[in-house]
Design a protein around this motif. Structure first.
Motif, mmCIF file in Angstrom:
data_model
loop_
_atom_site.group_PDB
_atom_site.id
_atom_site.type_symbol
_atom_site.label_atom_id
_atom_site.label_comp_id
_atom_site.label_asym_id
_atom_site.label_seq_id
_atom_site.Cartn_x
_atom_site.Cartn_y
_atom_site.Cartn_z
ATOM 1 N N VAL A 1 -6.173 14.554 5.286
ATOM 2 C CA VAL A 1 -7.342 13.839 5.785
ATOM 3 C C VAL A 1 -6.927 12.407 6.109
ATOM 4 C CG1 VAL A 1 -8.959 15.238 4.451
ATOM 5 C CG2 VAL A 1 -8.110 13.078 3.481
ATOM 6 N N GLU A 2 -7.638 11.810 7.054
ATOM 7 C CA GLU A 2 -7.397 10.411 7.411
ATOM 8 C C GLU A 2 -8.602 9.578 6.985
ATOM 9 O OE1 GLU A 2 -6.494 7.619 11.359
ATOM 10 O OE2 GLU A 2 -6.237 9.807 11.450
ATOM 11 N N ARG B 1 4.739 6.915 8.510
ATOM 12 C CA ARG B 1 5.695 6.575 7.454
ATOM 13 C C ARG B 1 5.041 6.694 6.087
ATOM 14 N NH1 ARG B 1 7.877 0.794 9.333
ATOM 15 N NH2 ARG B 1 5.596 0.536 9.443
ATOM 16 N N ARG B 2 5.804 7.186 5.121
ATOM 17 C CA ARG B 2 5.310 7.277 3.738
ATOM 18 C C ARG B 2 4.984 5.865 3.250
ATOM 19 N NH1 ARG B 2 6.857 11.026 -0.410
ATOM 20 N NH2 ARG B 2 5.359 10.750 -2.119
ATOM 21 N N THR B 3 3.866 5.716 2.578
ATOM 22 C CA THR B 3 3.458 4.393 2.121
ATOM 23 C C THR B 3 2.963 4.467 0.683
ATOM 24 O OG1 THR B 3 2.142 2.439 2.721
ATOM 25 C CG2 THR B 3 1.060 4.585 2.931
ATOM 26 N N ARG B 4 2.796 3.313 0.061
ATOM 27 C CA ARG B 4 2.383 3.242 -1.334
ATOM 28 C C ARG B 4 0.888 3.480 -1.476
ATOM 29 N NH1 ARG B 4 0.097 -1.852 -2.498
ATOM 30 N NH2 ARG B 4 0.663 -1.700 -4.687
ATOM 31 N N PHE B 5 0.505 3.910 -2.658
ATOM 32 C CA PHE B 5 -0.921 4.077 -2.943
ATOM 33 C C PHE B 5 -1.588 2.700 -3.021
ATOM 34 C CE2 PHE B 5 0.877 7.954 -5.030
ATOM 35 C CZ PHE B 5 0.323 8.870 -4.136
ATOM 36 N N PRO B 6 -2.862 2.623 -2.662
ATOM 37 C CA PRO B 6 -3.552 1.324 -2.705
ATOM 38 C C PRO B 6 -3.726 0.837 -4.134
ATOM 39 C CG PRO B 6 -5.109 3.096 -2.259
ATOM 40 C CD PRO B 6 -3.739 3.702 -2.179
ATOM 41 N N GLU C 1 0.570 12.863 -1.071
ATOM 42 C CA GLU C 1 1.450 11.875 -0.449
ATOM 43 C C GLU C 1 0.603 11.051 0.501
ATOM 44 O OE1 GLU C 1 4.413 14.244 1.452
ATOM 45 O OE2 GLU C 1 5.516 14.649 -0.409
ATOM 46 N N LEU C 2 0.956 9.770 0.661
ATOM 47 C CA LEU C 2 0.177 8.866 1.504
ATOM 48 C C LEU C 2 1.058 8.370 2.645
ATOM 49 C CD1 LEU C 2 -2.775 7.810 1.216
ATOM 50 C CD2 LEU C 2 -1.791 5.664 0.399
ATOM 51 N N TYR C 3 0.488 8.376 3.862
ATOM 52 C CA TYR C 3 1.223 7.953 5.058
ATOM 53 C C TYR C 3 0.416 6.922 5.829
ATOM 54 C CZ TYR C 3 4.096 12.063 4.116
ATOM 55 O OH TYR C 3 4.921 12.990 3.514
ATOM 56 N N ASP C 4 1.114 5.955 6.438
ATOM 57 C CA ASP C 4 0.407 4.983 7.277
ATOM 58 C C ASP C 4 0.188 5.561 8.667
ATOM 59 O OD1 ASP C 4 2.764 4.695 8.773
ATOM 60 O OD2 ASP C 4 3.337 2.815 7.790
ATOM 61 N N LYS C 5 -0.416 4.771 9.554
ATOM 62 C CA LYS C 5 -0.797 5.302 10.868
ATOM 63 C C LYS C 5 0.397 5.595 11.766
ATOM 64 C CE LYS C 5 -1.799 0.583 12.462
ATOM 65 N NZ LYS C 5 -2.870 -0.308 12.953
ATOM 66 N N ASN D 1 -6.165 2.595 8.570
ATOM 67 C CA ASN D 1 -6.268 3.998 8.197
ATOM 68 C C ASN D 1 -4.969 4.522 7.595
ATOM 69 O OD1 ASN D 1 -8.835 3.895 9.251
ATOM 70 N ND2 ASN D 1 -8.610 5.738 10.490
ATOM 71 N N VAL D 2 -5.130 5.439 6.655
ATOM 72 C CA VAL D 2 -3.989 6.132 6.053
ATOM 73 C C VAL D 2 -4.292 7.626 6.059
ATOM 74 C CG1 VAL D 2 -3.234 4.222 4.594
ATOM 75 C CG2 VAL D 2 -4.970 5.818 3.746
#
Length: 272
Positions: free
Chosen positions: A181-182, A257-262, A250-254, A145-146
């Motif tokens: 949203v997750e 932490r900020r993470t890259r787009f898929p 912006e995208l965050y991991d579970k 999940n992100v």
């Protein structure tokens, strides 16, 4: 298939830098472009592969961009699953499915068998040493999940609307704050890819499942189905998407932490 808008064709043409990567893997002197659309692929092949003839097929010829039709020796009205009906064995050396297989899937009642039929049809018309090149959407191998955080909180409603409107499979989504949203990573990819196209093209894009397989699944599927040799593959986030999305989300991991787009796309080259 829904009517193609001018904006859609402009955005397809803007992906030329992405598509040009396919051109260097062309083999032989005749290429079949399955699903002509904007015709930008024929234009690129003409520019970078002098002397190579390009034949196009499209189920909806009236949607093909006329300004690029001169780069094709012929454009035939034909379903991607029945190439052998009008194209003889060995008549083309390379078959290219550029952002087409997900449409074959989506506009045939989300049938993976329709995709298999298109691949078999391509296999049946290429000679030994011929190639099938695929450029299309891709799922990530990991599907954790992100959290998508919107810079405009009103866009949370767009994510919820997408969840309700997407029919290819059930989309998992939880609204976790007024601006976030997750979602599982692969559901997030589907939403974000549709989100980048904007409201004008929403009705078409929400009908299409862009990512059919992970890279490993894609390779295994084609090898098991056709017994072809893998020449090369690469998966990536389509050029321009990162810049465009960064302005809006912006995208965050579970773990927060900020993470890259898929990744959005995969390029695969197989040889007979």
């Amino acid at each position: 298939m829904l009517a193609i808008t001018r904006k859609y064709l402009q955005q397809m043409n803007a992906s030329a830098n992405d598509k040009v990567q396919m051109v260097k893997y062309i083999t032989g002197d005749t290429v079949l472009d399955v699903g002509v659309g904007s015709g930008v692929l024929g234009k690129l092949i003409s520019a970078f592969k002098h002397g190579v003839k390009v034949v196009g097929v499209d189920k909806n010829i009236r949607n093909c961009a006329k300004e690029n039709s001169t780069h094709y020796q012929d454009i035939i009205k034909l379903d991607a699953r029945n190439l052998q009906k009008k194209i003889s064995v060995g008549e083309v050396d390379t078959v290219i499915f550029s952002s087409v297989l997900h449409e074959v899937y989506s506009y045939n009642n989300y049938s993976i068998e329709a995709v298999y039929a298109a691949l078999r049809s391509a296999y049946n018309i290429i000679p030994k040493g011929g190639r099938i090149i695929i450029r299309d959407g891709v799922k990530m191998e990991g599907n954790s999940n992100v959290v998508i955080k919107f810079k405009d909180p009103q866009d949370v409603r767009k994510a919820v609307k997408f969840k309700n409107d997407f029919k290819a499979r059930k989309i998992e989504l939880t609204v976790c704050s007024n601006d976030s949203v997750e979602m599982p990573m692969n559901d997030a990819m589907e939403f974000l890819y549709t989100y980048t196209w904007g409201e004008e093209d929403y009705d078409r894009e929400v009908r299409e499942q862009y990512g059919l397989f992970t890279p490993k699944e894609y390779i295994a599927t084609v090898k098991n189905l056709l017994g072809l040799e893998l020449v090369t593959y690469n998966h990536y986030l389509q050029e321009g998407h990162n810049r465009h999305l960064s302005k809006k989300v912006e995208l965050y991991d579970k773990t927060g932490r900020r993470t890259r787009f898929p990744d959005s796309n995969i390029l695969l080259v197989f040889q007979k």
